[in-house]
Design an enzyme around this catalytic site. Structure first.
Site, PDB file in Angstrom:
ATOM      1  N   TYR A   1      10.210  -4.238  -7.855  1.00  0.00           N
ATOM      2  CA  TYR A   1       8.919  -4.066  -8.518  1.00  0.00           C
ATOM      3  C   TYR A   1       8.075  -2.900  -8.016  1.00  0.00           C
ATOM      4  O   TYR A   1       7.526  -2.145  -8.805  1.00  0.00           O
ATOM      5  CB  TYR A   1       8.114  -5.367  -8.387  1.00  0.00           C
ATOM      6  CG  TYR A   1       6.715  -5.281  -8.930  1.00  0.00           C
ATOM      7  CD1 TYR A   1       6.486  -5.126 -10.302  1.00  0.00           C
ATOM      8  CD2 TYR A   1       5.602  -5.335  -8.090  1.00  0.00           C
ATOM      9  CE1 TYR A   1       5.193  -5.032 -10.803  1.00  0.00           C
ATOM     10  CE2 TYR A   1       4.295  -5.241  -8.588  1.00  0.00           C
ATOM     11  CZ  TYR A   1       4.110  -5.090  -9.945  1.00  0.00           C
ATOM     12  OH  TYR A   1       2.844  -4.993 -10.445  1.00  0.00           O
TER      13      TYR A   1
ATOM     14  N   ASP B   1      11.293  -9.350 -17.629  1.00  0.00           N
ATOM     15  CA  ASP B   1      10.233  -8.875 -16.726  1.00  0.00           C
ATOM     16  C   ASP B   1      10.845  -8.756 -15.335  1.00  0.00           C
ATOM     17  O   ASP B   1      11.903  -9.350 -15.066  1.00  0.00           O
ATOM     18  CB  ASP B   1       9.044  -9.846 -16.718  1.00  0.00           C
ATOM     19  CG  ASP B   1       7.751  -9.157 -16.254  1.00  0.00           C
ATOM     20  OD1 ASP B   1       7.818  -7.976 -15.843  1.00  0.00           O
ATOM     21  OD2 ASP B   1       6.688  -9.795 -16.312  1.00  0.00           O
ATOM     22  N   ASP B   2      10.194  -7.987 -14.461  1.00  0.00           N
ATOM     23  CA  ASP B   2      10.783  -7.827 -13.131  1.00  0.00           C
ATOM     24  C   ASP B   2      10.754  -9.128 -12.352  1.00  0.00           C
ATOM     25  O   ASP B   2      11.675  -9.432 -11.604  1.00  0.00           O
ATOM     26  CB  ASP B   2      10.052  -6.713 -12.363  1.00  0.00           C
ATOM     27  CG  ASP B   2       8.580  -6.983 -12.241  1.00  0.00           C
ATOM     28  OD1 ASP B   2       8.181  -7.710 -11.340  1.00  0.00           O
ATOM     29  OD2 ASP B   2       7.815  -6.483 -13.094  1.00  0.00           O
TER      30      ASP B   2
ATOM     31  N   CYS C   1       0.855  -1.187   0.000  1.00  0.00           N
ATOM     32  CA  CYS C   1       0.000   0.000   0.000  1.00  0.00           C
ATOM     33  C   CYS C   1       0.886   1.230   0.000  1.00  0.00           C
ATOM     34  O   CYS C   1       2.109   1.123   0.100  1.00  0.00           O
ATOM     35  CB  CYS C   1      -0.860   0.033   1.256  1.00  0.00           C
ATOM     36  SG  CYS C   1      -1.927  -1.407   1.410  1.00  0.00           S
TER      37      CYS C   1
ATOM     38  N   GLY D   1      -1.141   1.006  -5.010  1.00  0.00           N
ATOM     39  CA  GLY D   1      -2.428   0.408  -4.684  1.00  0.00           C
ATOM     40  C   GLY D   1      -3.549   1.130  -5.388  1.00  0.00           C
ATOM     41  O   GLY D   1      -3.630   2.357  -5.324  1.00  0.00           O
TER      42      GLY D   1
ATOM     43  N   ASN E   1       1.176   0.393   6.062  1.00  0.00           N
ATOM     44  CA  ASN E   1       1.560  -0.336   4.858  1.00  0.00           C
ATOM     45  C   ASN E   1       2.292  -1.564   5.353  1.00  0.00           C
ATOM     46  O   ASN E   1       3.303  -1.437   6.043  1.00  0.00           O
ATOM     47  CB  ASN E   1       2.481   0.549   4.005  1.00  0.00           C
ATOM     48  CG  ASN E   1       3.143  -0.235   2.884  1.00  0.00           C
ATOM     49  OD1 ASN E   1       2.564  -1.206   2.379  1.00  0.00           O
ATOM     50  ND2 ASN E   1       4.327   0.172   2.502  1.00  0.00           N
ATOM     51  N   GLY E   2       1.772  -2.727   5.050  1.00  0.00           N
ATOM     52  CA  GLY E   2       2.439  -3.946   5.510  1.00  0.00           C
ATOM     53  C   GLY E   2       1.422  -4.996   5.894  1.00  0.00           C
ATOM     54  O   GLY E   2       0.303  -5.001   5.393  1.00  0.00           O
TER      55      GLY E   2
HETATM   56  P1  AMP Z   1       2.658 -13.922 -12.846  1.00  0.00           P
HETATM   57  O1  AMP Z   1       1.925 -13.665 -14.101  1.00  0.00           O
HETATM   58  O2  AMP Z   1       1.776 -14.475 -11.764  1.00  0.00           O
HETATM   59  O3  AMP Z   1       3.921 -14.700 -13.014  1.00  0.00           O
HETATM   60  O4  AMP Z   1       3.079 -12.499 -12.264  1.00  0.00           O
HETATM   61  C1  AMP Z   1       4.205 -11.827 -12.698  1.00  0.00           C
HETATM   62  C2  AMP Z   1       3.832 -10.462 -13.184  1.00  0.00           C
HETATM   63  O5  AMP Z   1       3.097  -9.750 -12.188  1.00  0.00           O
HETATM   64  C3  AMP Z   1       5.046  -9.645 -13.469  1.00  0.00           C
HETATM   65  O6  AMP Z   1       4.821  -9.042 -14.719  1.00  0.00           O
HETATM   66  C4  AMP Z   1       5.152  -8.610 -12.391  1.00  0.00           C
HETATM   67  O7  AMP Z   1       5.410  -7.338 -12.946  1.00  0.00           O
HETATM   68  C5  AMP Z   1       3.805  -8.616 -11.729  1.00  0.00           C
HETATM   69  N1  AMP Z   1       3.905  -8.779 -10.263  1.00  0.00           N
HETATM   70  C6  AMP Z   1       4.848  -9.373  -9.543  1.00  0.00           C
HETATM   71  N2  AMP Z   1       4.554  -9.378  -8.235  1.00  0.00           N
HETATM   72  C7  AMP Z   1       3.369  -8.776  -8.126  1.00  0.00           C
HETATM   73  C8  AMP Z   1       2.514  -8.482  -7.041  1.00  0.00           C
HETATM   74  N3  AMP Z   1       2.804  -8.849  -5.798  1.00  0.00           N
HETATM   75  N4  AMP Z   1       1.362  -7.833  -7.309  1.00  0.00           N
HETATM   76  C9  AMP Z   1       1.042  -7.488  -8.557  1.00  0.00           C
HETATM   77  N5  AMP Z   1       1.797  -7.747  -9.629  1.00  0.00           N
HETATM   78  C10 AMP Z   1       2.940  -8.387  -9.427  1.00  0.00           C
END
Ligand code: AMP
Length: 480
Positions: free
Chosen positions: A255, A361-362, A2, A28, A100-101
């Protein structure tokens, strides 16, 4: 995850809080709220974006020279208005709070509260519980007049009971604005000040940019276990309270935060570039030479650009992102998540066709996004696809407020790097190494429990069971 902000000055703060919250919107999008105190508490909160919850007239009605604000990202609890922050109590003290947490020992604390005959409300939310515990500790120190040391003693006593991650802000009616963090400093909180006539306005926020755009000079970050109390006379009091081994959330760098945020002296953009550079070692180890590096917009840009530079190949934007599609990550079913990814991203044909592509991707959580992205690149005519995760394999759920699923949904929890690559349809899979990340952040004590399983807080094993059980229940409810 958040975003939070708080401010205390000499004039109404609601409009500025809304501006500041807007700058935290990426943290958020599910709900937003502001609470102010002038002669009494005034509160407005609701589901949606900051601009959807607040208009000018609403902000005008939130009078008061101190206040707090919150943007919510639904994690463990449901995505309902009743979960939106801030919360406040009028008795035994007027206190309003945001955080936040995630309080990881929530179930145990809630059980203890139920046994306390003075506690009549059944807490369903960890913030409500924190509020109650702080009020309870304050009431034990009800000296007149109150001093900052009474406030600090109450915070310290509650820090010893509450395990987990929290950066918190509280408006204490007629007394001042309180900021405090958990003993490990898992979540960020930064302080700023701005000259106003003969005095100062003070503010706190999850990220620096939120304060900078409002003209605040950044004073400093709160240290793990620290509390700062700005009283209504404008005096600033600070104290290091219950402190434990520092464990700042590594996912903030990977991220969550905007690239212009600064945590523990590391600018997020620079940190991402440094992590992108280390990914090049993995390409050399595997003898892979892509023609082009593309990023999954928008959090992976700095990783991808610096990886390309290090490898000596071009970086090119490979996708166009539709910014107006809602969050895919939090959609309840796999089918909906998949469709949302397709609506969100479209590849640029000329960049992709006939090329060996490294796509960065991150992170990779369940693998939904990456699988769809690889399909899109194949449909666009890519020759080979190397999928790169700037985060190491996510093997363990987060119990500190990041929506990182239950273990069984984490692709890397049971599969090796190679198997993950196969599962998402990549020609090669490249993960960041945790040891490389630790090299980048040698001077920062990190929480990397999602990669290593080393949870910094007490009772983490028991708390993890509870958090997973909760998520299973929500999952079942959502699938009906
Ligand atoms: P997934 O499709 O489940 O493998 O999610 C990975 C993607 O979601 C990546 O493109 C990240 O940028 C994004 N992501 C990673 N962690 C989170 C998170 N906790 N909440 C929302 N998006 C996320």
């Amino acid at each position: 995850m958040c975003g939070i902000i708080g401010m205390i000055g000499n004039s109404n703060v609601a409009h500025e809080l809304a501006f500041g919250l807007n700058m935290l919107q990426h943290r958020g999008q599910d709900a937003a709220g502001i609470l102010t105190f002038g002669d009494r508490f005034r509160l407005k909160k609701g589901c949606g974006l900051v601009d959807q919850v607040f208009d000018g007239a609403t902000l005008d009605s939130l009078s008061g020279n101190m206040g707090i604000g919150h943007v919510r990202y639904a994690t463990q609890g449901s995505n309902e208005q009743s979960e939106a922050q801030p919360f406040y109590l009028n008795y035994p003290f007027g206190i309003g709070m945001v955080h936040n947490g995630n309080v990881s020992n929530f179930s145990e604390l809630a059980r203890q509260c139920r046994e306390d005959e003075n506690h009549i409300v059944e807490s369903t939310n960890d913030l409500e519980l924190m509020l109650y515990l702080l009020a309870n500790e304050l009431s034990k120190r009800n000296t007149t007049p109150w001093t900052a040391s009474d406030v600090f003693a109450a915070v310290e006593a509650s820090q010893k009971q509450i395990f987990g991650a929290y950066a918190s802000l509280a408006v204490i009616a007629k007394r001042g604005l309180l900021a405090f963090t958990d003993p490990h400093g898992i979540r960020p909180l930064t302080m700023g000040r701005r000259k106003e006539g003969n005095g100062w306005t003070y503010a706190f926020a999850s990220e620096t940019a939120s304060l900078e755009v409002l003209g605040f000079e950044i004073t400093r970050e709160l240290m793990p276990g620290e509390a700062i109390f700005v009283d209504t006379a404008g005096e600033v009091h600070s104290k290091l309270l219950h402190q434990k081994k520092p464990a700042f959330c590594v996912f903030e760098y990977i991220y969550f935060a905007r690239e212009d945020a600064v945590f523990r002296n590391h600018v997020v953009a620079e940190a991402r570039s440094a992590m992108g550079k280390t990914l090049a070692h993995r390409f050399r180890e595997k003898n892979l030479s892509p023609d082009v590096v593309v990023d999954v917009p928008s959090s992976a840009y700095f990783f991808a650009e610096s990886l390309a530079r290090e490898l000596g190949v071009p970086y090119q934007p490979g996708f166009v992102k539709n910014k107006y599609v809602g969050r895919s990550f939090i959609m309840p079913t796999q089918q909906l998540r998949s469709r949302a990814v397709r609506m969100k991203l479209n590849p640029i044909a000329s960049v992709v066709k006939g090329k060996k592509i490294a796509v960065v991707d991150d992170s990779l959580v369940r693998g939904t996004t990456s699988e769809r992205i690889i399909q899109l690149l194949r449909e666009g005519g890519a020759k080979e696809i190397y999928f790169v995760s700037a985060a190491p394999p996510i093997k363990h759920p987060c119990i500190y407020g990041i929506d990182m699923s239950i273990r069984t949904e984490l692709l890397a929890a049971t599969l090796s790097e190679e198997q993950v690559g196969k599962a998402i349809g990549a020609d090669a899979m490249i993960y960041q190494k945790l040891s490389d990340i630790e090299q980048v952040f040698q001077d920062v004590g990190l929480c990397h429990a999602c990669f290593s399983g080393e949870y910094p807080t007490e009772s983490a094993t028991a708390d993890l069971k509870f958090v997973e059980a909760e998520r299973m229940t929500h999952k079942k409810q959502n699938s009906h």
